[in-house]
Structure formats: structure tokens, C-alpha cells
Scaffold this motif. Structure first.
Motif, PDB file in Angstrom:
ATOM      1  N   PHE A 115       0.834  -1.376  -0.041  1.00 38.60           N
ATOM      2  CA  PHE A 115      -0.019   0.087   0.044  1.00 38.60           C
ATOM      3  C   PHE A 115       0.867   1.280   0.062  1.00 38.60           C
ATOM      4  O   PHE A 115       1.304   1.698   1.093  1.00 38.60           O
ATOM      5  CB  PHE A 115      -0.879  -0.113   1.203  1.00 38.60           C
ATOM      6  N   GLN A 116       1.192   1.732  -1.358  1.00 36.99           N
ATOM      7  CA  GLN A 116       1.914   2.919  -1.373  1.00 36.99           C
ATOM      8  C   GLN A 116       0.981   4.051  -1.319  1.00 36.99           C
ATOM      9  O   GLN A 116       0.260   4.440  -2.414  1.00 36.99           O
ATOM     10  CB  GLN A 116       2.574   2.859  -2.565  1.00 36.99           C
ATOM     11  N   ASN A 117       1.118   4.960  -0.242  1.00 37.87           N
ATOM     12  CA  ASN A 117      -0.034   5.759   0.117  1.00 37.87           C
ATOM     13  C   ASN A 117       0.193   7.190  -1.049  1.00 37.87           C
ATOM     14  O   ASN A 117      -0.709   8.034  -1.374  1.00 37.87           O
ATOM     15  CB  ASN A 117       0.413   6.489   1.232  1.00 37.87           C
ATOM     16  N   TYR A 118       1.617   7.393  -1.531  1.00 41.36           N
ATOM     17  CA  TYR A 118       1.765   8.562  -2.557  1.00 41.36           C
ATOM     18  C   TYR A 118       2.506   7.908  -3.738  1.00 41.36           C
ATOM     19  O   TYR A 118       3.391   7.361  -3.339  1.00 41.36           O
ATOM     20  CB  TYR A 118       2.202   9.916  -1.651  1.00 41.36           C
ATOM     21  N   GLY A 119       2.746   8.865  -4.716  1.00 43.11           N
ATOM     22  CA  GLY A 119       3.592   8.389  -5.631  1.00 43.11           C
ATOM     23  C   GLY A 119       2.882   7.506  -6.727  1.00 43.11           C
ATOM     24  O   GLY A 119       1.619   7.126  -6.480  1.00 43.11           O
ATOM     25  N   GLN A 120       3.670   6.583  -7.036  1.00 44.82           N
ATOM     26  CA  GLN A 120       3.424   5.560  -7.913  1.00 44.82           C
ATOM     27  C   GLN A 120       2.763   4.223  -7.275  1.00 44.82           C
ATOM     28  O   GLN A 120       3.381   4.139  -6.264  1.00 44.82           O
ATOM     29  CB  GLN A 120       4.579   5.109  -8.860  1.00 44.82           C
ATOM     30  N   SER A 121       1.630   3.825  -7.816  1.00 43.40           N
ATOM     31  CA  SER A 121       0.918   2.626  -7.181  1.00 43.40           C
ATOM     32  C   SER A 121       0.686   1.683  -8.192  1.00 43.40           C
ATOM     33  O   SER A 121      -0.526   1.218  -8.353  1.00 43.40           O
ATOM     34  CB  SER A 121      -0.278   3.013  -6.551  1.00 43.40           C
ATOM     35  N   PRO A 122       1.811   1.107  -9.004  1.00 44.15           N
ATOM     36  CA  PRO A 122       1.533   0.101 -10.139  1.00 44.15           C
ATOM     37  C   PRO A 122       0.918  -1.108  -9.649  1.00 44.15           C
ATOM     38  O   PRO A 122       1.125  -1.607  -8.617  1.00 44.15           O
ATOM     39  CB  PRO A 122       2.981  -0.060 -10.650  1.00 44.15           C
ATOM     40  N   PRO A 123       0.355  -1.945 -10.661  1.00 46.39           N
ATOM     41  CA  PRO A 123      -0.244  -2.910  -9.966  1.00 46.39           C
ATOM     42  C   PRO A 123       0.893  -4.155  -9.852  1.00 46.39           C
ATOM     43  O   PRO A 123       1.960  -4.125 -10.530  1.00 46.39           O
ATOM     44  CB  PRO A 123      -1.218  -3.700 -11.458  1.00 46.39           C
ATOM     45  N   LEU A 124       0.587  -5.091  -9.198  1.00 40.64           N
ATOM     46  CA  LEU A 124       1.398  -6.404  -8.799  1.00 40.64           C
ATOM     47  C   LEU A 124       1.069  -7.178  -9.777  1.00 40.64           C
ATOM     48  O   LEU A 124      -0.081  -7.579 -10.050  1.00 40.64           O
ATOM     49  CB  LEU A 124       1.233  -7.022  -7.414  1.00 40.64           C
TER      50      LEU A 124
END
Length: 291
Positions: A115-124
Motif C-alpha cells: 500500500f503505497q500512500n503516495y507516488g506510483q502505485s503500479p499493479p502487482l
């Protein structure tokens, strides 16, 4: 510009629920394929996608939907799923209350690289064997949730923890080790809390290191080892994300946003924003409104 819609409860109809899981195909049918507006939740969201086409926007970053993906959306992140056809998979939501009630420590969630709160959140994107294991856990959770099994929420909590561990092991820089040494996790949690409380005024790594009674180098090494980015990167990502939200969801001027986010001069804010997004604040706002 309207304020972004925030969903406070996991289930509006049953407010006591702190966990939920639905099939994505059922959600699509229920909504008649209508696209939801950008929104945020005050709880965690996990999308386990077997098949999908379209886009998933998370904090103004756009990711293509495809097969065998897993998305993680942290509380507070603005997101929007744009499907071009019916998706198949699971949408799972849970709150901090669910974690506490089912003996899952909040520090466990903080220790994950998911869970990356900020910035990039690409799919696994797991391999076939990994995705099958994760999918089996999701099926177990779905079947339990729709059953009358004794202590079903405790069982769901156990399977959820296994699912998250499997996901974390797919992507982790430092896979979860024993619970004995939690010093680093505690520091990361305190750092993130400090950033959330002070990012509008304090932009330097030194400020947060001093508050934690450690050196900036120690803070940077720990943050880099745990979440894959430096403390400075994390602080700046938080500021950029908030800037994007204010530009899109508020009627504040660039000057007002600059002061809101702790910049002494609007020009400094514009330069900072352009450095991190390759767009001026005005251009970003225009592009998002058109899209």
C-alpha cells in the motif's frame, strides 16, 4: 470544481461491517457498466483481477488494466476504475477496525511493500503459480464471507494475512521476516505519521530525522531499505500528490495552493511541481479536466 467524494464506511447499508468482498463482474453488472467518479476510501482496497480491459487511475497516475493483476489502494488515495468491458475478479475492502478486531497488527500492514500512500502505485503482476495461490486465498475469503461459518471473520482475517504475505513476497525488497525485530517498522510508521502531520509546512528530511532523534542518513537508509525510496522522495511524493488533488478538486488558485503547501513563493511551487510532473500546475489541471 466539486470536492472529491469520500467513502467513510466499508458497507453503507451495514455500517457495522469492517470487511467486504465482491466479484468485479457483479459490481459491473450492478452499475450497468457506468463509470464511477474519482473517489477515495477511508479504508484499504485490494483488486484481484483475473481479466480486465481499460484503465485504473490512482492519484492521477494511469495504469492499464489487464489479466492477472493485483492493485492495492491505501486509505486516502483518489482512484477511478475505467472499464471498457466487464471485468472478472474480486474487489476486497477492509478497515483498520477489521485488522484490530482480528488480531492483525497495524504494524503488519505498515511493514508491507504493497500500500503505497503516495507516488506510483503500479499493479502487482505475479507469475501464474503465484497468482493461483493468491486467487485461491481470495476464493476462500469470498466463500467464507458469504457463509454462516462459525468465527468466519477470524478465518477471513487469517486468509487475508496469508494473501497479503504472498503478495508481499512477490514484490518485496525485504520480504517479511520474523516479528522479533520491529524497530525499523516502528520508525517507518512514526516517519509516515510525522510526514502526514507536517508535510504542508516541513519539507526537509532533517526536520523529520530530528523529530525521531536520529540522523538524516539513518532515516534515509531505513526508509530506502523498507519502502524502496528515500525519505526525501517520500516527502516530495506526498507534497506532489496533495498538489494534484488541490489543483483538480478545489477552486484554489496556484498561489493559494503554493502557500497551503508551505512554499514561500508561488514560483517555487510551480518549479517544484514541474520538476516532478514535467507539467506546470495550470497545464496539469487543464489536461486532467479534458481527460
Amino acid at each position: 470544481m466539486s470536492t472529491v467524494k469520500t467513502y467513510q464506511k466499508v458497507n453503507v447499508e451495514q455500517e457495522s461491517l469492517s470487511f467486504g468482498i465482491s466479484k468485479m463482474e457483479d459490481i459491473y453488472t450492478k452499475r450497468h457498466g457506468k463509470v464511477d467518479e474519482p473517489h477515495r476510501h477511508n479504508y484499504y482496497t485490494v483488486l484481484i483481477i483475473n481479466k480486465a480491459r481499460g484503465q485504473h487511475k490512482i492519484d492521477f497516475n494511469t495504469y492499464e488494466l489487464s489479466d492477472n493483476q493485483i492493485f492495492f489502494v491505501a486509505p486516502g488515495q483518489v482512484h477511478q476504475v475505467l472499464e471498457t468491458e466487464k471485468s472478472f475478479g474480486f474487489s476486497m475492502v477492509f478497515s483498520n477496525q477489521f485488522l484490530v478486531e482480528n488480531s492483525i497488527r497495524l504494524s503488519f500492514i505498515d511493514s508491507l511493500n504493497l500500500f503505497q500512500n503516495y507516488g506510483q502505485s503500479p499493479p502487482l503482476i505475479p507469475n501464474a503459480a503465484q497468482f493461483k495461490t493468491i486467487g485461491d486465498f481470495a476464493n476462500q475469503i469470498y466463500n467464507l464471507f458469504n457463509s454462516d461459518a462459525n468465527m468466519k471473520l477470524l478465518s477471513i482475517g487469517a486468509f487475508l494475512k496469508l494473501l497479503l504475505i504472498e503478495c508481499n513476497n512477490v514484490c518485496s525488497i525485504n520480504p517479511i521476516e520474523s516479528d522479533v525485530d520491529t524497530t525499523g517498522d516502528n520508525l517507518i510508521r512514526a516517519f509516515k505519521k510525522g510526514v502526514e502531520n507536517h508535510y504542508k509546512k516541513e519539507h526537509s528530511t532533517t526536520f523529520y530525522a530530528n523529530a525521531l532523534h536520529i540522523s538524516p542518513d539513518h532515516l534515509n537508509r531505513t526508509v530506502k531499505a523498507r519502502i524502496g525510496k528515500t525519505a526525501k522522495d517520500y516527502i516530495q511524493a506526498r507534497i506532489v500528490t496533495e498538489a494534484k488533488r488541490l489543483l483538480y478538486f478545489s477552486d484554489l488558485s496556484n498561489k493559494e495552493i503554493a502557500y497551503e503547501l508551505g512554499f514561500n513563493e508561488p514560483a517555487n511551487f510551480s518549479a517544484f511541481f514541474k520538476k516532478h510532473t514535467q507539467l506546470s500546475p495550470s497545464s496539469f489541471k487543464q489536461n486532467e479536466i479534458k481527460s
